[in-house]
Design a protein around this motif. Structure first.
Motif, short mmCIF file in Angstrom:
data_model
loop_
_atom_site.label_atom_id
_atom_site.label_comp_id
_atom_site.label_asym_id
_atom_site.label_seq_id
_atom_site.Cartn_x
_atom_site.Cartn_y
_atom_site.Cartn_z
N TRP A 71 0.82 -1.22 0.00
CA TRP A 71 0.00 0.00 0.00
C TRP A 71 0.85 1.27 0.00
CZ3 TRP A 71 -4.17 -1.57 -1.79
CH2 TRP A 71 -4.91 -2.63 -1.27
N ASP A 72 2.15 1.13 -0.12
CA ASP A 72 3.02 2.30 -0.06
C ASP A 72 2.72 3.31 -1.16
OD1 ASP A 72 4.22 1.18 2.12
OD2 ASP A 72 6.13 0.72 1.14
N TYR A 73 2.16 2.84 -2.28
CA TYR A 73 1.92 3.73 -3.42
C TYR A 73 0.76 4.70 -3.16
CZ TYR A 73 -2.32 1.17 -4.75
OH TYR A 73 -3.58 0.62 -4.77
N LEU A 74 -0.01 4.49 -2.08
CA LEU A 74 -1.17 5.33 -1.82
C LEU A 74 -0.81 6.71 -1.27
CD1 LEU A 74 -3.66 2.72 -0.28
CD2 LEU A 74 -3.67 3.69 -2.60
N GLY A 75 0.48 6.96 -1.07
CA GLY A 75 0.88 8.30 -0.64
C GLY A 75 1.70 8.33 0.63
N TRP A 76 1.74 7.19 1.34
CA TRP A 76 2.54 7.12 2.57
C TRP A 76 3.26 5.79 2.61
CZ3 TRP A 76 4.41 10.14 6.25
CH2 TRP A 76 4.93 9.55 7.42
N LYS A 77 4.58 5.84 2.68
CA LYS A 77 5.38 4.63 2.75
C LYS A 77 5.52 4.22 4.21
CE LYS A 77 9.74 2.58 1.27
NZ LYS A 77 11.03 2.80 0.56
N ASP A 78 5.02 3.03 4.55
CA ASP A 78 5.09 2.55 5.93
C ASP A 78 6.55 2.52 6.38
OD1 ASP A 78 5.18 0.69 8.26
OD2 ASP A 78 3.06 0.42 7.80
N ILE A 79 6.84 3.18 7.48
CA ILE A 79 8.24 3.30 7.92
C ILE A 79 8.81 1.99 8.44
CG2 ILE A 79 7.95 5.75 8.42
CD1 ILE A 79 7.92 5.03 11.39
N PHE A 80 7.94 1.02 8.74
CA PHE A 80 8.40 -0.29 9.22
C PHE A 80 8.32 -1.37 8.14
CE2 PHE A 80 6.28 1.54 13.16
CZ PHE A 80 7.46 2.05 13.68
N GLY A 81 7.78 -1.01 6.97
CA GLY A 81 7.52 -2.02 5.95
C GLY A 81 8.78 -2.64 5.37
N ARG A 82 8.71 -3.96 5.14
CA ARG A 82 9.82 -4.67 4.50
C ARG A 82 9.24 -5.72 3.56
NH1 ARG A 82 14.85 -5.38 8.66
NH2 ARG A 82 15.74 -6.07 6.71
N GLU A 83 9.94 -5.93 2.46
CA GLU A 83 9.45 -6.87 1.45
C GLU A 83 9.36 -8.28 2.00
OE1 GLU A 83 8.21 -6.41 -1.46
OE2 GLU A 83 8.51 -4.25 -1.49
N GLU A 84 10.24 -8.66 2.91
CA GLU A 84 10.19 -10.02 3.46
C GLU A 84 8.94 -10.24 4.30
OE1 GLU A 84 13.72 -8.11 5.79
OE2 GLU A 84 12.70 -7.84 3.86
N PHE A 85 8.41 -9.17 4.89
CA PHE A 85 7.17 -9.30 5.66
C PHE A 85 5.99 -9.51 4.70
CE2 PHE A 85 9.17 -6.16 8.93
CZ PHE A 85 10.11 -7.12 9.27
N THR A 86 6.02 -8.79 3.57
CA THR A 86 4.99 -8.99 2.56
C THR A 86 5.04 -10.42 2.03
OG1 THR A 86 5.07 -6.66 1.91
CG2 THR A 86 4.11 -8.19 0.33
#
Length: 233
Positions: A71-86
Motif C-alpha cells: 500500500w506504499d503507493y497510496l501516498g505514505w510509505k510505511d516506515i516499518f515495511g519490509r518486502e520479506e514481511f509482505t
C-alpha cells in the motif's frame, strides 16, 4: 472451627494462585502466536492495530506486527515495511484459503486468520486454538534449545524474529491515514531464517538482544504452514 475453615480457605486460595502463576509461565513459554499484517497506508488498519496493542499485554500471547509494503503507493510509505514481511503474508494465503493478501489480517498460529478488527472474535479464535504440537523450545541467554519431541511430518523452518518490546506511535503525514498518530505494539524489525528442524534435538546460538527489543523463535511447517513451537525472551 471458624479459624480452621478460614485457614483452609486461605490455603486453597494460595494453591489456586500458584496454579495460575504456573499456567501463565507455561503459556509464556509456548504462547499463541498472533501475527498482524498491517500498513500505515491502510485506512482499515487502525482498529486492528489497537487490538494488537491490547493483545500484546497478555503473557500467553505472542503478538507480532508485520508491516507490509503493497500500500506504499497510496501516498505514505510505511516506515516499518519490509518486502520479506509482505512475502511472509503472501506465503500464508493459499493454505488459509485466500487468493491474495489483504490488510488488516491477523494470522493465528499459522492455522486460521481474521481481519482483526473485532477483538471479541479474535479472542474467540485464540481460545479455540489447540496447544502447539511441536517440540519444547527454550531461550536462555543467546542459546536456543529445541528438543526431539513432536517430530514434524517433514522438515520445519526455524525463524528468528526481532521486535520492539513496547509501544511505538507514528504520526502519518500523507495517504489514507493523514493527520493520524497510529500506535503500534511489538513492531517486527527483522525476520531471519535460521535453518531447519527435522525432529532431532538442536541448539542454536542467536545474536544478542538489541536495546528496547525482544527476540522470538518460531518452529513452523514449511511454506507458511502451522506454527509448531514458539518462545520469546
Amino acid at each position: 472451627m471458624k479459624n480452621l475453615n478460614s485457614f483452609r480457605i486461605a490455603i486453597a486460595a494460595a494453591s489456586l494462585g500458584l496454579i495460575g502463576a504456573a499456567s501463565a509461565l507455561a503459556g509464556a513459554q509456548n504462547p499463541v502466536v498472533v501475527e498482524l499484517f498491517t500498513s500505515q497506508g491502510c485506512s482499515s488498519c487502525p482498529p486492528a492495530n489497537a487490538n494488537l496493542v491490547k493483545l500484546s499485554g497478555d503473557p500467553n500471547i505472542l503478538a507480532l506486527s508485520f508491516a507490509v509494503t503493497y500500500w506504499d503507493y497510496l501516498g505514505w510509505k510505511d516506515i516499518f515495511g519490509r518486502e520479506e514481511f509482505t512475502r511472509r503474508q503472501v506465503t500464508y494465503e493459499p493454505a488459509l484459503g485466500h487468493s491474495s493478501p489483504f490488510t488488516p489480517q491477523m494470522v493465528i498460529n499459522g492455522r486460521t486468520s481474521t481481519v482483526g478488527q473485532d477483538l471479541g472474535e479474535v479472542r474467540g479464535l485464540i481460545a479455540a486454538e489447540k496447544p502447539l504440537a511441536g517440540p519444547a523450545v527454550s531461550l536462555k541467554g543467546d542459546t536456543v534449545s529445541i528438543d526431539g519431541g513432536g517430530k514434524p511430518g517433514s522438515t520445519a523452518d526455524i525463524w528468528l524474529v526481532r521486535y520492539d518490546a513496547g509501544l511505538v506511535k507514528v504520526p502519518v503525514a500523507r495517504g489514507e491515514n493523514a493527520g493520524e498518530t497510529l500506535p503500534h505494539a511489538h513492531v517486527v524489525r527483522e525476520l531471519t531464517h535460521l535453518g531447519f528442524w527435522n525432529g532431532k534435538p538442536q541448539s542454536l546460538t542467536i545474536p544478542a538482544a538489541k536495546s528496547n527489543q525482544k527476540r522470538a523463535l518460531l518452529v513452523q511447517e514449511r511454506n507458511g504452514g502451522q506454527i509448531l513451537a514458539a518462545v520469546t525472551d
